[in-house]
Enzyme design. Sequence first.
Site, mmCIF file in Angstrom:
data_model
loop_
_atom_site.group_PDB
_atom_site.id
_atom_site.type_symbol
_atom_site.label_atom_id
_atom_site.label_comp_id
_atom_site.label_asym_id
_atom_site.label_seq_id
_atom_site.Cartn_x
_atom_site.Cartn_y
_atom_site.Cartn_z
ATOM 1 N N CYS A 142 48.368 82.150 67.603
ATOM 2 C CA CYS A 142 48.547 81.601 66.254
ATOM 3 C C CYS A 142 48.354 82.740 65.259
ATOM 4 C CB CYS A 142 47.609 80.420 65.984
ATOM 5 S SG CYS A 142 45.844 80.808 66.037
ATOM 6 N N ASN A 199 43.885 83.280 65.213
ATOM 7 C CA ASN A 199 43.155 83.141 66.490
ATOM 8 C C ASN A 199 41.737 82.597 66.282
ATOM 9 O OD1 ASN A 199 41.993 85.237 69.251
ATOM 10 N ND2 ASN A 199 42.833 83.194 69.365
ATOM 11 N N CYS A 210 41.590 79.016 64.773
ATOM 12 C CA CYS A 210 41.708 77.555 64.696
ATOM 13 C C CYS A 210 42.535 76.970 65.840
ATOM 14 C CB CYS A 210 42.328 77.142 63.359
ATOM 15 S SG CYS A 210 41.340 77.599 61.921
ATOM 16 N N ARG A 211 43.853 77.220 65.840
ATOM 17 C CA ARG A 211 44.743 76.535 66.779
ATOM 18 C C ARG A 211 44.732 77.143 68.179
ATOM 19 N NH1 ARG A 211 49.851 77.083 62.957
ATOM 20 N NH2 ARG A 211 48.654 78.987 62.530
ATOM 21 N N SER A 212 44.969 78.453 68.300
ATOM 22 C CA SER A 212 45.113 79.021 69.655
ATOM 23 C C SER A 212 43.823 78.981 70.475
ATOM 24 C CB SER A 212 45.733 80.420 69.619
ATOM 25 O OG SER A 212 44.971 81.320 68.857
ATOM 26 N N ASP A 259 48.763 74.181 60.634
ATOM 27 C CA ASP A 259 47.587 75.037 60.473
ATOM 28 C C ASP A 259 46.494 74.231 59.768
ATOM 29 O OD1 ASP A 259 45.721 76.953 59.949
ATOM 30 O OD2 ASP A 259 47.152 78.432 59.216
#
Length: 157
Positions: A9, A12, A14-16, A123
């Site tokens: 993301c 690196n 939050c999402r990934s 996001d």
Amino acid sequence: MPTKVLMVCLGNICRSPLAEGILQSKLSKDICLVDSAGTGNWHAGEAPDKRSIAAAKNHGLDISQQRCRQIKQSDFSNFDYIYVMDNSNYTNVLAIAPSETSKSKVKVILNELHPNQNLEVPDPYWGNSNDFENVYQILDEVCEVIAQQIKSKKITV
Ligand code: 4NP
């Protein structure tokens, strides 16, 4: 040899990190090794965002030991699949891919659920805990599909 998957993301944090923790939880490490990275380097060395850690914890996953890093050239040879969370990640990762083979490893993650639509994992950075829970649910659904794909490939090869 386990299949190696990199989740990418922007930050690196939050999402990934959630994608890494969720997919790894579905597959043993002799089948699949999962890592994550960001296209940016602002958070290198940091733990995931505390809201991602909390969302994972609510589902029994501990992602607190992960450390943020930026994607690097060797990732393109070390990993079999590179899943990106949104279209800007896709553009940024393709821009640094060293070869056509490398480019072919890069996939928009939600295309595994909704082929060719290039839908994005939103996001949640500027959002609240509901946004992080929503990201968790989206990633859990798509990681289930990816886990099944990897398992079935392991059986046929
Ligand atoms: P991520 O979210 O890409 O899901 O980790 C973000 C984290 C940090 C920033 C942006 C997005 N940031 O601007 O620092």
